[in-house]
Motif scaffolding. Structure first.
Motif, PDB file in Angstrom:
ATOM      1  N   LEU A 127       8.204  -3.298   3.101  1.00  0.00           N
ATOM      2  CA  LEU A 127       7.188  -3.022   2.083  1.00  0.00           C
ATOM      3  C   LEU A 127       7.515  -1.737   1.318  1.00  0.00           C
ATOM      4  O   LEU A 127       8.049  -0.779   1.871  1.00  0.00           O
ATOM      5  CB  LEU A 127       5.809  -2.883   2.736  1.00  0.00           C
ATOM      6  CG  LEU A 127       5.246  -4.126   3.428  1.00  0.00           C
ATOM      7  CD1 LEU A 127       4.001  -3.767   4.237  1.00  0.00           C
ATOM      8  CD2 LEU A 127       4.910  -5.201   2.395  1.00  0.00           C
ATOM      9  N   ASP A 128       7.135  -1.717   0.049  1.00  0.00           N
ATOM     10  CA  ASP A 128       7.277  -0.512  -0.769  1.00  0.00           C
ATOM     11  C   ASP A 128       6.060   0.398  -0.643  1.00  0.00           C
ATOM     12  O   ASP A 128       6.175   1.609  -0.825  1.00  0.00           O
ATOM     13  CB  ASP A 128       7.444  -0.892  -2.245  1.00  0.00           C
ATOM     14  CG  ASP A 128       8.724  -1.670  -2.497  1.00  0.00           C
ATOM     15  OD1 ASP A 128       9.785  -1.031  -2.593  1.00  0.00           O
ATOM     16  OD2 ASP A 128       8.653  -2.907  -2.584  1.00  0.00           O
ATOM     17  N   LEU A 129       4.911  -0.186  -0.355  1.00  0.00           N
ATOM     18  CA  LEU A 129       3.686   0.601  -0.289  1.00  0.00           C
ATOM     19  C   LEU A 129       2.698  -0.015   0.690  1.00  0.00           C
ATOM     20  O   LEU A 129       2.548  -1.237   0.755  1.00  0.00           O
ATOM     21  CB  LEU A 129       3.025   0.686  -1.668  1.00  0.00           C
ATOM     22  CG  LEU A 129       1.633   1.331  -1.685  1.00  0.00           C
ATOM     23  CD1 LEU A 129       1.578   2.526  -2.614  1.00  0.00           C
ATOM     24  CD2 LEU A 129       0.555   0.334  -2.086  1.00  0.00           C
ATOM     25  N   LYS A 184       2.262   2.327  12.761  1.00  0.00           N
ATOM     26  CA  LYS A 184       2.684   0.940  12.569  1.00  0.00           C
ATOM     27  C   LYS A 184       3.362   0.726  11.215  1.00  0.00           C
ATOM     28  O   LYS A 184       4.184  -0.184  11.062  1.00  0.00           O
ATOM     29  CB  LYS A 184       1.488   0.015  12.753  1.00  0.00           C
ATOM     30  CG  LYS A 184       0.970   0.036  14.188  1.00  0.00           C
ATOM     31  CD  LYS A 184      -0.190  -0.920  14.431  1.00  0.00           C
ATOM     32  CE  LYS A 184      -0.588  -0.882  15.913  1.00  0.00           C
ATOM     33  NZ  LYS A 184      -1.711  -1.805  16.225  1.00  0.00           N
ATOM     34  N   ALA A 185       3.020   1.587  10.256  1.00  0.00           N
ATOM     35  CA  ALA A 185       3.653   1.466   8.936  1.00  0.00           C
ATOM     36  C   ALA A 185       5.139   1.767   8.988  1.00  0.00           C
ATOM     37  O   ALA A 185       5.913   1.269   8.149  1.00  0.00           O
ATOM     38  CB  ALA A 185       2.965   2.406   7.946  1.00  0.00           C
ATOM     39  N   LYS A 186       5.565   2.564   9.973  1.00  0.00           N
ATOM     40  CA  LYS A 186       6.989   2.921  10.067  1.00  0.00           C
ATOM     41  C   LYS A 186       7.858   1.689  10.304  1.00  0.00           C
ATOM     42  O   LYS A 186       9.036   1.670   9.935  1.00  0.00           O
ATOM     43  CB  LYS A 186       7.197   3.960  11.171  1.00  0.00           C
ATOM     44  CG  LYS A 186       6.628   5.322  10.811  1.00  0.00           C
ATOM     45  CD  LYS A 186       7.133   6.425  11.701  1.00  0.00           C
ATOM     46  CE  LYS A 186       6.536   6.374  13.081  1.00  0.00           C
ATOM     47  NZ  LYS A 186       6.919   7.568  13.887  1.00  0.00           N
ATOM     48  N   LYS A 187       7.289   0.658  10.916  1.00  0.00           N
ATOM     49  CA  LYS A 187       8.040  -0.576  11.161  1.00  0.00           C
ATOM     50  C   LYS A 187       7.927  -1.558   9.991  1.00  0.00           C
ATOM     51  O   LYS A 187       8.691  -2.521   9.926  1.00  0.00           O
ATOM     52  CB  LYS A 187       7.521  -1.255  12.432  1.00  0.00           C
ATOM     53  CG  LYS A 187       7.608  -0.393  13.674  1.00  0.00           C
ATOM     54  CD  LYS A 187       6.950  -1.114  14.842  1.00  0.00           C
ATOM     55  CE  LYS A 187       6.877  -0.227  16.083  1.00  0.00           C
ATOM     56  NZ  LYS A 187       6.161  -0.878  17.199  1.00  0.00           N
ATOM     57  N   ALA A 188       6.974  -1.314   9.109  1.00  0.00           N
ATOM     58  CA  ALA A 188       6.724  -2.274   8.032  1.00  0.00           C
ATOM     59  C   ALA A 188       7.246  -1.800   6.678  1.00  0.00           C
ATOM     60  O   ALA A 188       7.566  -2.611   5.808  1.00  0.00           O
ATOM     61  CB  ALA A 188       5.215  -2.539   7.922  1.00  0.00           C
ATOM     62  N   LEU A 189       7.334  -0.477   6.492  1.00  0.00           N
ATOM     63  CA  LEU A 189       7.801   0.071   5.223  1.00  0.00           C
ATOM     64  C   LEU A 189       9.331   0.100   5.161  1.00  0.00           C
ATOM     65  O   LEU A 189       9.994   0.299   6.171  1.00  0.00           O
ATOM     66  CB  LEU A 189       7.288   1.494   5.032  1.00  0.00           C
ATOM     67  CG  LEU A 189       5.824   1.708   4.649  1.00  0.00           C
ATOM     68  CD1 LEU A 189       5.487   3.181   4.753  1.00  0.00           C
ATOM     69  CD2 LEU A 189       5.535   1.182   3.246  1.00  0.00           C
ATOM     70  N   LYS A 245      12.687   2.233   3.827  1.00  0.00           N
ATOM     71  CA  LYS A 245      12.956   3.659   3.671  1.00  0.00           C
ATOM     72  C   LYS A 245      12.593   4.086   2.251  1.00  0.00           C
ATOM     73  O   LYS A 245      12.970   3.426   1.282  1.00  0.00           O
ATOM     74  CB  LYS A 245      14.433   3.957   3.950  1.00  0.00           C
ATOM     75  CG  LYS A 245      14.762   5.434   3.960  1.00  0.00           C
ATOM     76  CD  LYS A 245      16.208   5.681   4.321  1.00  0.00           C
ATOM     77  CE  LYS A 245      16.521   7.173   4.348  1.00  0.00           C
ATOM     78  NZ  LYS A 245      17.932   7.452   4.680  1.00  0.00           N
ATOM     79  N   GLY A 246      11.826   5.167   2.145  1.00  0.00           N
ATOM     80  CA  GLY A 246      11.342   5.609   0.844  1.00  0.00           C
ATOM     81  C   GLY A 246      10.031   4.977   0.441  1.00  0.00           C
ATOM     82  O   GLY A 246       9.485   5.291  -0.623  1.00  0.00           O
ATOM     83  N   SER A 306      -1.195  10.906   0.439  1.00  0.00           N
ATOM     84  CA  SER A 306      -0.012  10.040   0.441  1.00  0.00           C
ATOM     85  C   SER A 306       1.139  10.745   1.129  1.00  0.00           C
ATOM     86  O   SER A 306       1.146  11.983   1.278  1.00  0.00           O
ATOM     87  CB  SER A 306       0.397   9.668  -0.995  1.00  0.00           C
ATOM     88  OG  SER A 306       0.950  10.787  -1.667  1.00  0.00           O
ATOM     89  N   ALA A 307       2.112   9.966   1.548  1.00  0.00           N
ATOM     90  CA  ALA A 307       3.351  10.509   2.119  1.00  0.00           C
ATOM     91  C   ALA A 307       4.408   9.417   2.075  1.00  0.00           C
ATOM     92  O   ALA A 307       4.107   8.229   1.956  1.00  0.00           O
ATOM     93  CB  ALA A 307       3.137  10.997   3.543  1.00  0.00           C
ATOM     94  N   VAL A 308       5.658   9.845   2.195  1.00  0.00           N
ATOM     95  CA  VAL A 308       6.808   8.947   2.041  1.00  0.00           C
ATOM     96  C   VAL A 308       7.521   8.813   3.385  1.00  0.00           C
ATOM     97  O   VAL A 308       7.717   9.792   4.112  1.00  0.00           O
ATOM     98  CB  VAL A 308       7.792   9.512   0.980  1.00  0.00           C
ATOM     99  CG1 VAL A 308       9.037   8.640   0.882  1.00  0.00           C
ATOM    100  CG2 VAL A 308       7.100   9.605  -0.362  1.00  0.00           C
ATOM    101  N   LEU A 309       7.938   7.588   3.714  1.00  0.00           N
ATOM    102  CA  LEU A 309       8.707   7.349   4.932  1.00  0.00           C
ATOM    103  C   LEU A 309      10.159   7.729   4.689  1.00  0.00           C
ATOM    104  O   LEU A 309      10.815   7.184   3.805  1.00  0.00           O
ATOM    105  CB  LEU A 309       8.612   5.871   5.343  1.00  0.00           C
ATOM    106  CG  LEU A 309       9.334   5.515   6.640  1.00  0.00           C
ATOM    107  CD1 LEU A 309       8.646   6.184   7.836  1.00  0.00           C
ATOM    108  CD2 LEU A 309       9.381   4.003   6.830  1.00  0.00           C
ATOM    109  N   GLU A 310      10.658   8.677   5.468  1.00  0.00           N
ATOM    110  CA  GLU A 310      12.037   9.133   5.286  1.00  0.00           C
ATOM    111  C   GLU A 310      13.030   8.115   5.817  1.00  0.00           C
ATOM    112  O   GLU A 310      12.744   7.380   6.744  1.00  0.00           O
ATOM    113  CB  GLU A 310      12.221  10.455   6.010  1.00  0.00           C
ATOM    114  CG  GLU A 310      11.408  11.589   5.382  1.00  0.00           C
ATOM    115  CD  GLU A 310      11.647  12.916   6.086  1.00  0.00           C
ATOM    116  OE1 GLU A 310      11.661  12.930   7.346  1.00  0.00           O
ATOM    117  OE2 GLU A 310      11.803  13.929   5.393  1.00  0.00           O
TER     118      GLU A 310
END
Length: 284
Positions: free
Chosen positions: A183-185, A231-236, A238-239, A280-284
């Protein structure tokens, strides 16, 4: 049939509401009631030509005024709420979309140059966020999740009515993983009102809106944010970015949580009342 005078009818509607809502809100509610029941616009009230209501209109008018006096939200009475330029169907199974949440759609739309993004809305309720994003960001693919099957039916109805390209699926975020990947968002307006805040809330919220979508335990007020971040770390991808609506009391804590879970660029956004409202924050 007895003739009615628009200005008199308007004042007759406003007067009993003032002790409950104050003058300004009573007038706003009265304009809506007269338009919905008698098809009287603000111009009709100013021009003040007499009108002839039928018996059913008068019965419905009296019932609606009484429902307002019993603190029932007008959006539930008429089964609709305006949000981001569109009208959404709502009933007691979903929260009434808030005006301040509209800013979240604008912030996300302008956040970056989106290119056919894949998005998820967790706790979609009426689908107002998912549908508004789908309509605002061309080429987007968005899925809305909710634990309530009644809410999912309402969200799908709204998407169909508005021709918004959004789909909806059941999910208990506290128990289940996010099924969509890459996912992007991810966006969420989760329950964030602490039980101890109930005493500060109006009756029309406490007595009519779904508690499941509002309240969190005092001892763990950020439970949904912690869970979604993890849980978003597994679905998003990178970025990919996470956006939340937040409790204004916990802006700093939300930013620290993002950092604790390994996200970068944590940021707070204020609403039109200068309250900390989104993060908001971005997954590295």
């Amino acid at each position: 049939m007895q003739e009615y005078i628009p200005k008199h009818t308007f004042q007759k509607t406003v007067t009993p509401l003032i002790p409950v809502f104050g003058l300004q809100e009573s007038q706003a509610l009265s304009y809506i009631v007269l338009e919905k029941i008698f098809k009287l616009s603000k111009t009709d009230i100013i021009v003040n030509h007499p009108f002839l209501p039928d018996a059913l209109q008068l019965k419905n008018y009296a019932l609606i005024v009484q429902r307002l006096l019993n603190n029932e939200p007008i959006q539930y009475i008429f089964k609709e709420a305006d949000f981001y330029g569109n009208t959404f169907y709502v009933d007691k199974n979903v929260l009434i979309p808030r005006q301040e949440t509209e800013l979240l759609i604008q912030i996300i739309s302008n956040y970056r140059k989106w290119d056919h993004p894949k998005m998820a809305d967790i706790g979609t309720g009426s689908g107002c966020i998912a549908c508004s994003l789908a309509l605002s960001i061309k080429g987007s693919q968005i899925v809305g999740y909710d634990v309530s099957h009644e809410a999912l039916q309402i969200a799908q109805h709204n998407a169909s009515k508005l021709k918004a390209h959004a789909v909806f699926s059941p999910l208990d975020i506290l128990e289940d993983e996010i099924p969509h990947k890459d996912l992007d968002l991810i966006v969420s307006n989760p329950p964030y009102v602490m039980d101890q805040e109930k005493q500060q809330m109006k009756k029309n919220v406490l007595e009519f809106e779904p508690a499941l979508a509002l309240f969190v335990p005092d001892e763990n007020p950020l439970i949904f944010y912690k869970t979604i971040m993890e849980k978003a770390k597994k679905a998003l991808k990178k970025g990919g970015v996470v956006f939340f609506e937040i409790n204004e009391q916990f802006g700093k804590e939300t930013l620290l949580l993002f950092q604790h879970h390994g996200y970068s660029e944590p940021k707070i956004y204020k609403d039109l009342h200068d309250k900390q409202r989104f993060a908001s924050a971005v997954l590295e």
